[in-house]
Design a protein around this motif. Structure first.
Motif, PDB file in Angstrom:
ATOM      1  N   GLU A 176      -4.082   6.040  12.407  1.00 47.27           N
ATOM      2  CA  GLU A 176      -3.784   4.652  12.739  1.00 47.27           C
ATOM      3  C   GLU A 176      -4.265   3.708  11.638  1.00 47.27           C
ATOM      4  OE1 GLU A 176      -3.905   2.372  16.987  1.00 47.27           O
ATOM      5  OE2 GLU A 176      -5.527   3.724  16.481  1.00 47.27           O
ATOM      6  N   LYS A 177      -5.419   4.013  11.068  1.00 48.98           N
ATOM      7  CA  LYS A 177      -5.956   3.186   9.992  1.00 48.98           C
ATOM      8  C   LYS A 177      -5.192   3.425   8.687  1.00 48.98           C
ATOM      9  CE  LYS A 177      -9.994   2.675   7.144  1.00 48.98           C
ATOM     10  NZ  LYS A 177     -10.432   3.720   6.236  1.00 48.98           N
ATOM     11  N   ASN A 178      -4.892   4.670   8.398  1.00 49.79           N
ATOM     12  CA  ASN A 178      -4.273   5.010   7.118  1.00 49.79           C
ATOM     13  C   ASN A 178      -2.814   4.585   7.018  1.00 49.79           C
ATOM     14  OD1 ASN A 178      -6.660   6.119   6.252  1.00 49.79           O
ATOM     15  ND2 ASN A 178      -6.079   8.204   6.751  1.00 49.79           N
ATOM     16  N   ILE A 179      -2.095   4.573   8.129  1.00 47.86           N
ATOM     17  CA  ILE A 179      -0.665   4.238   8.044  1.00 47.86           C
ATOM     18  C   ILE A 179      -0.469   2.782   7.633  1.00 47.86           C
ATOM     19  CG2 ILE A 179      -0.339   3.659  10.483  1.00 47.86           C
ATOM     20  CD1 ILE A 179       2.155   5.411   8.141  1.00 47.86           C
ATOM     21  N   VAL A 180      -1.379   1.917   8.030  1.00 48.83           N
ATOM     22  CA  VAL A 180      -1.267   0.507   7.639  1.00 48.83           C
ATOM     23  C   VAL A 180      -1.389   0.383   6.121  1.00 48.83           C
ATOM     24  CG1 VAL A 180      -2.324  -1.761   7.867  1.00 48.83           C
ATOM     25  CG2 VAL A 180      -2.119  -0.286   9.860  1.00 48.83           C
ATOM     26  N   GLU A 181      -2.341   1.096   5.541  1.00 52.90           N
ATOM     27  CA  GLU A 181      -2.518   1.074   4.091  1.00 52.90           C
ATOM     28  C   GLU A 181      -1.308   1.692   3.386  1.00 52.90           C
ATOM     29  OE1 GLU A 181      -6.178   3.051   3.345  1.00 52.90           O
ATOM     30  OE2 GLU A 181      -7.351   1.541   4.424  1.00 52.90           O
ATOM     31  N   THR A 182      -0.763   2.745   3.957  1.00 51.23           N
ATOM     32  CA  THR A 182       0.398   3.400   3.359  1.00 51.23           C
ATOM     33  C   THR A 182       1.613   2.483   3.376  1.00 51.23           C
ATOM     34  OG1 THR A 182      -0.449   5.547   4.085  1.00 51.23           O
ATOM     35  CG2 THR A 182       1.877   5.427   3.480  1.00 51.23           C
ATOM     36  N   ILE A 183       1.846   1.797   4.482  1.00 56.55           N
ATOM     37  CA  ILE A 183       2.968   0.855   4.559  1.00 56.55           C
ATOM     38  C   ILE A 183       2.786  -0.269   3.537  1.00 56.55           C
ATOM     39  CG2 ILE A 183       4.137  -0.825   6.047  1.00 56.55           C
ATOM     40  CD1 ILE A 183       4.806   2.016   6.790  1.00 56.55           C
ATOM     41  N   CYS A 184       1.543  -0.728   3.356  1.00 58.64           N
ATOM     42  CA  CYS A 184       1.281  -1.767   2.343  1.00 58.64           C
ATOM     43  C   CYS A 184       1.595  -1.258   0.945  1.00 58.64           C
ATOM     44  CB  CYS A 184      -0.167  -2.232   2.431  1.00 58.64           C
ATOM     45  SG  CYS A 184      -0.517  -3.230   3.873  1.00 58.64           S
ATOM     46  N   LEU A 237       3.791   1.051   0.192  1.00 61.25           N
ATOM     47  CA  LEU A 237       5.249   1.112   0.092  1.00 61.25           C
ATOM     48  C   LEU A 237       5.856  -0.268  -0.115  1.00 61.25           C
ATOM     49  CD1 LEU A 237       6.028   3.725   2.873  1.00 61.25           C
ATOM     50  CD2 LEU A 237       6.212   4.053   0.406  1.00 61.25           C
ATOM     51  N   GLU A 238       5.266  -1.294   0.523  1.00 61.12           N
ATOM     52  CA  GLU A 238       5.777  -2.655   0.344  1.00 61.12           C
ATOM     53  C   GLU A 238       5.547  -3.151  -1.074  1.00 61.12           C
ATOM     54  OE1 GLU A 238       3.875  -4.927   3.392  1.00 61.12           O
ATOM     55  OE2 GLU A 238       5.339  -4.341   4.908  1.00 61.12           O
ATOM     56  N   MET A 239       4.494  -2.667  -1.740  1.00 63.41           N
ATOM     57  CA  MET A 239       4.255  -3.058  -3.125  1.00 63.41           C
ATOM     58  C   MET A 239       5.205  -2.344  -4.086  1.00 63.41           C
ATOM     59  SD  MET A 239       0.148  -3.537  -3.461  1.00 63.41           S
ATOM     60  CE  MET A 239      -0.315  -1.914  -2.918  1.00 63.41           C
ATOM     61  N   ILE A 240       5.704  -1.183  -3.696  1.00 64.99           N
ATOM     62  CA  ILE A 240       6.571  -0.390  -4.574  1.00 64.99           C
ATOM     63  C   ILE A 240       8.034  -0.786  -4.426  1.00 64.99           C
ATOM     64  CG2 ILE A 240       7.420   1.934  -5.028  1.00 64.99           C
ATOM     65  CD1 ILE A 240       4.617   2.935  -4.155  1.00 64.99           C
ATOM     66  N   PHE A 241       8.514  -0.821  -3.194  1.00 65.29           N
ATOM     67  CA  PHE A 241       9.931  -1.054  -2.940  1.00 65.29           C
ATOM     68  C   PHE A 241      10.216  -2.539  -2.748  1.00 65.29           C
ATOM     69  CE2 PHE A 241       9.272   3.334  -1.485  1.00 65.29           C
ATOM     70  CZ  PHE A 241      10.202   3.963  -2.287  1.00 65.29           C
ATOM     71  N   PRO A 242      11.427  -2.986  -3.064  1.00 63.31           N
ATOM     72  CA  PRO A 242      11.767  -4.405  -2.903  1.00 63.31           C
ATOM     73  C   PRO A 242      11.845  -4.794  -1.423  1.00 63.31           C
ATOM     74  CG  PRO A 242      13.698  -3.151  -3.538  1.00 63.31           C
ATOM     75  CD  PRO A 242      12.533  -2.215  -3.622  1.00 63.31           C
ATOM     76  N   PRO A 243      11.691  -6.091  -1.118  1.00 64.50           N
ATOM     77  CA  PRO A 243      11.736  -6.530   0.285  1.00 64.50           C
ATOM     78  C   PRO A 243      13.040  -6.185   0.995  1.00 64.50           C
ATOM     79  CG  PRO A 243      10.870  -8.263  -1.097  1.00 64.50           C
ATOM     80  CD  PRO A 243      11.340  -7.175  -2.014  1.00 64.50           C
ATOM     81  N   SER A 244      14.129  -6.076   0.266  1.00 62.71           N
ATOM     82  CA  SER A 244      15.406  -5.747   0.910  1.00 62.71           C
ATOM     83  C   SER A 244      15.410  -4.320   1.465  1.00 62.71           C
ATOM     84  CB  SER A 244      16.543  -5.919  -0.082  1.00 62.71           C
ATOM     85  OG  SER A 244      16.362  -5.064  -1.191  1.00 62.71           O
ATOM     86  N   PHE A 245      14.485  -3.469   1.025  1.00 59.03           N
ATOM     87  CA  PHE A 245      14.377  -2.108   1.534  1.00 59.03           C
ATOM     88  C   PHE A 245      13.868  -2.090   2.971  1.00 59.03           C
ATOM     89  CE2 PHE A 245      11.655   1.639   2.224  1.00 59.03           C
ATOM     90  CZ  PHE A 245      12.595   2.640   2.089  1.00 59.03           C
ATOM     91  N   PHE A 246      13.047  -3.056   3.323  1.00 55.91           N
ATOM     92  CA  PHE A 246      12.376  -3.059   4.617  1.00 55.91           C
ATOM     93  C   PHE A 246      13.167  -3.834   5.661  1.00 55.91           C
ATOM     94  CE2 PHE A 246       9.127  -2.202   1.535  1.00 55.91           C
ATOM     95  CZ  PHE A 246       8.450  -1.143   2.120  1.00 55.91           C
ATOM     96  N   ASP A 247      13.364  -3.201   6.782  1.00 55.67           N
ATOM     97  CA  ASP A 247      13.928  -3.868   7.948  1.00 55.67           C
ATOM     98  C   ASP A 247      12.999  -3.569   9.125  1.00 55.67           C
ATOM     99  OD1 ASP A 247      14.502  -1.240   8.483  1.00 55.67           O
ATOM    100  OD2 ASP A 247      16.654  -1.487   8.573  1.00 55.67           O
ATOM    101  N   SER A 248      13.490  -3.700  10.325  1.00 57.24           N
ATOM    102  CA  SER A 248      12.602  -3.533  11.484  1.00 57.24           C
ATOM    103  C   SER A 248      12.127  -2.093  11.671  1.00 57.24           C
ATOM    104  CB  SER A 248      13.315  -4.005  12.748  1.00 57.24           C
ATOM    105  OG  SER A 248      14.476  -3.233  12.958  1.00 57.24           O
ATOM    106  N   MET A 249      12.796  -1.129  11.092  1.00 57.32           N
ATOM    107  CA  MET A 249      12.433   0.275  11.302  1.00 57.32           C
ATOM    108  C   MET A 249      11.204   0.707  10.506  1.00 57.32           C
ATOM    109  SD  MET A 249      14.473   1.293  13.549  1.00 57.32           S
ATOM    110  CE  MET A 249      14.248   3.040  13.555  1.00 57.32           C
ATOM    111  N   GLU A 250      10.907   0.047   9.407  1.00 55.98           N
ATOM    112  CA  GLU A 250       9.814   0.492   8.566  1.00 55.98           C
ATOM    113  C   GLU A 250       8.444   0.188   9.153  1.00 55.98           C
ATOM    114  OE1 GLU A 250      12.695  -0.472   7.202  1.00 55.98           O
ATOM    115  OE2 GLU A 250      13.011   1.512   6.386  1.00 55.98           O
TER     116      GLU A 250
END
Length: 84
Positions: A45-53, A55-68
């Motif tokens: 639970e703690k690590n997934i938040v850091e992992t999503i962050c 991924l947000e730094m790597i991929f452009p904002p258009s990559f992310f929608d409600s599923m990510e």
């Protein structure tokens, strides 16, 4: 797929991108396992938040929608209902 993806992309991607993709891959492998430990779920639970962050730094904002953002909520379902 959960074991092949990290091996397949290890030499093709830069280390930062490979680390983030491997972390999300390990998350899904762990969340889909047959035996789960409450302490391990709390760590996921703690690590997934850091992992999503990451991924947000790597991929452009258009990559992310409600599923990510849904992996963040999977731990609650596992705690309530058991293995996915």
């Amino acid at each position: 797929m959960q074991t092949l993806i990290p091996l397949a992309f290890r030499d093709l991607l830069p280390k930062g991108i490979w680390d983030a993709l491997t972390e999300i891959n390990h998350f899904f492998r762990d969340i889909c396992s047959n035996k789960l430990n409450v302490e391990h779920i709390k760590r996921l639970e703690k690590n997934i938040v850091e992992t999503i962050c990451k991924l947000e730094m790597i991929f452009p904002p258009s990559f992310f929608d409600s599923m990510e953002h849904l992996p963040i909520h999977l731990q609650f379902g596992v705690k309530v209902e058991g293995p996915v």
